[in-house]
Design a protein around this motif. Structure first.
Motif: not given
Ligand SMILES: Cc1ncc(C[n+]2csc(CCOP(=O)(O)OP(=O)(O)O)c2C)c(N)n1
Ligand code: SF4
Ligand code: SF4
Ligand code: SF4
Length: 726
Positions: A43-49, A78-81, A109-110, A150-155
């Motif tokens: 279901h993810a759209a291009p350039d989504g999260v 996609l961005q991966l968090w 993030i959004s 403090a614990h949220l990270r982007q991969v």
């Protein structure tokens, strides 16, 4: 699995439809195990999260993802968090509650709202949701919200083709499954139910049993580990498990000769068993919910380390694979001869195979152990009429059911009619079963010359009150069917078609307090007033649980529930006492976490009584407002404070000239206050309406004392006269 589709925009959205494939700008996965099971990114759209709750650190998570998922992330840019939401929740003292944490991540993030504004709005929502219930809960949520950021990270996304993990088939799919499960059950589990043709559905609505075993929810973060050396084989852990995920079996030592290397088994301690009998307590690692109730129930502590019991929770990670193999082996062991097991003891009865396994009830649910117990004792002959409520939802939650069959293919026949007519529905089952039995008996008599007079007599006059009589009748019916197959008598086929009904059915009418005390009460009272042999099990959570906790006539005074925001103003209806007034009804109250032996006895007595029986079963529920780990402790407190006295009323005793009323709990040893203060449903009133709360507390104490005194008098025979017709 629950999938939520959320759409929003600057203009109001007035139509409801799902987000289509390739159209979702934000996809979140709250359960790490789903990564290997579902196509989450279709279901993810291009350039989504894509936001993932995982215990894998951000710098290592990439290589743990299936190839297909990594390819989708790269192709769709996609961005991966990632966040370890369970760790954040645990650190903040919120147990496993991660909804606020995942919501905070979404807003962070959004970019939907400026971050500070979003955080303030979430905190406001927390206040609104929990403020009335508990200040502490609000503080814990605040702490979790602050820790989340403090614990949220982007991969960092690595190029496609990097070495990684191939997609793992869900363990359910990897099993050899029946065609029905492959074609219907599993596609629905995987979220593809709307792609199935209607022609695949059973035309008469009859579904096979034993399908919940294919779900493998894998939701436990920790599972129990059995310490065979410490264990006294008391069976208590099995007795309390709400999900039938810790099991006991006895078997000959040779049967375990090809066991997997980590499969634990030890000689059976009971002298009842033949020499060389071994026993195992085995967890189903993928079906356990990690509620911890089994550990809480274990009475045995290691003297050199009192925090170690004979069963202890441990992280599931390294245990899942070996324990999955061990459980599969455990299930392949032959069922121990039921006639050699003591059905009247907890250790014995817990060796009987359950025919209700892996329900989707909430972790630690207090309703399900009663149902599991009934299936262990009588499952191969049960007909169940289930009122709508939690027990109908976890009992027959399409596409699967936790009701299952034994090695001979026999199990409970289950159906749900309506909320309001369940007692009548079950009575209909009884009448139909009796009618069919009478007809089969009539035919057996007619064909006595054909099948043999002795067999016909034995079939017609068999005493089937106890299991041993039922087993003998099954053997007679098998012999009858052999004879009928070889017969040319014109009525032989007719008798063969109804011969199974010569075996006594055990009819169970099951439902919650909303059904029994309120909406189905008229029908229930009607069935109680008749002499037919039915067993009514009321799973009393003291609210309408399945629809979010509305007040019923079972709700105690002073409890806050929907429609009783200021506390329930009147006392709980005493359904058990009312039913006992008939005189011909077997009635009992039970609380398995307070007195397991009494619960077991009640089930045996109710089933063996040849008239109507009513069991009112205290059932802790998440609606009561405490960690379900303490389910059994709260049951004990309910009994010890006099909130839930235990009694049995057995008309057979009156017939024999005795007092039918037996009080099974001692005089209250704790004030009701102690019980009420320990559950949020009562305690929250102290903050919102302190004066009213005080008044209700005093009234509840007076009620408990009055009720106990009345029961005590009845137990001493002051108020009980044998009734005519009892
Ligand atoms: C006539 C009718 N009214 C309302 C409902 C909606 N409903 C379904 S389950 C339920 C609550 C059941 O509560 P309870 O009997 O206490 O069982 P529990 O969920 O607590 O086990 C309600 C109100 C219904 N199905 N039918
Ligand atoms: S942790 Fe809960 S679900 Fe798991 S085996 Fe123990 S009691 Fe059953
Ligand atoms: S409750 Fe403890 S002692 Fe009893 S059977 Fe289970 S592990 Fe053994
Ligand atoms: S809501 Fe209550 S009764 Fe229903 S499944 Fe959950 S714990 Fe059990």
């Amino acid at each position: 699995m629950t999938v939520s589709h959320l759409r929003f925009g600057p203009a109001p959205i007035r139509s409801a439809y799902l987000v289509e494939a390739g159209m979702a700008h934000f996809v979140a996965c709250h359960q790490p195990v789903f990564v290997d099971r579902y196509d989450l990114l279709a279901h993810a759209a291009p350039d989504g999260v894509f936001l993932l709750n995982t215990s894998e650190p951000a710098d290592r998570v990439w290589n743990t993802l299936p190839d297909t998922m990594r390819a989708q992330i790269v192709e769709k840019r996609l961005q991966l968090w990632v966040i370890d939401a369970y760790a954040v929740a645990a650190e903040a003292g919120m147990g496993r509650r991660i909804n606020t944490i995942m919501q905070t991540c979404f807003f962070a993030i959004s970019g939907l709202l400026p971050k500070d504004e979003a955080i303030a709005a979430i905190k406001h929502a927390v206040d609104k949701t929990y403020g009335r219930k508990s200040k502490r809960l609000v503080e814990l949520n605040y702490r979790a919200i602050d820790a989340t950021l403090a614990h949220l990270r982007q991969v960092t996304i690595q190029p496609a083709g990097a070495i990684g993990k191939p997609p793992e088939p869900a363990s359910a799919v990897a099993q050899i499954v029946p065609d029905f499960v492959r074609d219907l059950t599993l596609p629905i589990y995987q979220g593809h139910g709307d792609r199935l043709p209607v022609s695949l559905l059973p035309v008469d609505g009859t579904y096979p049993l034993g399908t919940a075993q294919y779900e493998k929810r894998n939701i436990a973060l920790e599972i129990p580990v059995w310490e065979a050396d410490l264990c006294t084989q008391c069976g208590k852990c099995v007795f309390v498990c709400p999900h039938t995920a810790i099991r006991a079996r006895a078997f000959s030592a040779e049967a375990a000769s090809d066991a997997p290397p980590t499969f634990k088994h030890v000689p059976a301690k009971s002298k009842e068993f033949p020499a060389g009998t071994h026993i195992s307590y085995q967890v189903a690692p993928e079906d356990c919910t990690g509620c911890g109730d089994c550990v809480e129930a274990c009475p045995i502590h290691d003297k050199s380390n009192v925090s170690r019991r004979a069963v202890n929770m441990a992280p599931v990670g390294p245990l899942r694979d070996p324990e999955r193999d061990n459980f599969a082996f455990f299930l392949r062991l032959p069922e121990f001869d039921r006639s050699m097991i003591k059905h009247g003891t907890i250790p014995g009865s817990m060796l009987l195979d359950p025919l209700f396994e892996f329900s989707g009830a909430c972790a630690g649910c207090g309703e399900t152990p009663y149902i599991r117990l009934a299936t262990q004792l009588f499952g191969d002959r049960m007909l169940i009429a289930n009122a709508t409520g939690c027990s109908s939802i976890y009992g027959g939650n399409l596409p699967s059911t936790p009701y299952t069959v034994n090695g001979a293919g026999r199990g409970p026949a289950w159906s749900n009619s309506l909320f309001e007519d369940n007692a009548e529905f079950g009575l209909g089952m009884r009448l139909a079963a009796d009618q069919l039995m009478d007809y089969a008996k009539q035919l057996a008599r007619e064909l006595a010359n054909e099948i043999g007079g002795n067999l016909a007599d034995a079939l017609v006059s068999a005493d089937q009150r106890e299991e041993v009589g039922i087993v003998e009748q099954r053997q007679r019916v098998a012999l009858l069917l052999d004879k009928l197959a070889a017969s040319r008598h014109p009525r032989a086929k007719e008798l063969a078609s109804v011969a199974e009904w010569l075996i006594r059915r055990s009819v169970w009418i099951i439902g919650g307090d909303g059904w029994a005390y309120d909406i189905g009460y008229g029908g229930l009272d009607h069935v109680l007033a008749l002499p037919y042999d039915v067993n009514i099990l009321v799973l009393d959570t003291e609210v309408y649980s399945n629809t979010g906790g509305q007040t019923s006539k079972a709700t105690p005074i002073g409890a806050v529930a929907k429609f009783s925001a200021g506390g329930k103003a009147t006392a709980k209806k005493d359904l058990a006492k009312i039913a006992s007034d008939y005189g011909h009804v077997y009635v009992a109250t039970a609380a398995y976490g307070a007195k397991d032996v009494q619960t077991l006895r009640v089930f045996h007595e109710a089933e063996s009584y040849a008239g109507p029986s009513l069991i009112v079963a205290y059932s802790p529920c998440i609606a009561h407002g405490y960690d379900m780990l303490y389910n059994q402790r709260q049951q004990e407190l309910a009994v010890k404070s006099g909130h839930w006295p235990l009694f049995r009323f057995d008309p057979r005793l009156a017939e024999a000239g005795g007092n039918p009323f037996k009080l099974d709990s001692a005089a209250p040893s704790q004030p009701v206050k102690t019980f009420m203060e320990s559950e949020t449903r009562f305690a929250m009133l102290q903050r919102s309406h302190p004066e009213a709360a005080q008044g209700f507390l005093q009234q509840a104490q007076r009620d408990a004392e009055r009720r106990f005194k009345m029961y005590q008098d009845m137990a001493q025979g002051h108020a009980v006269e044998p009734k005519p017709g009892a």
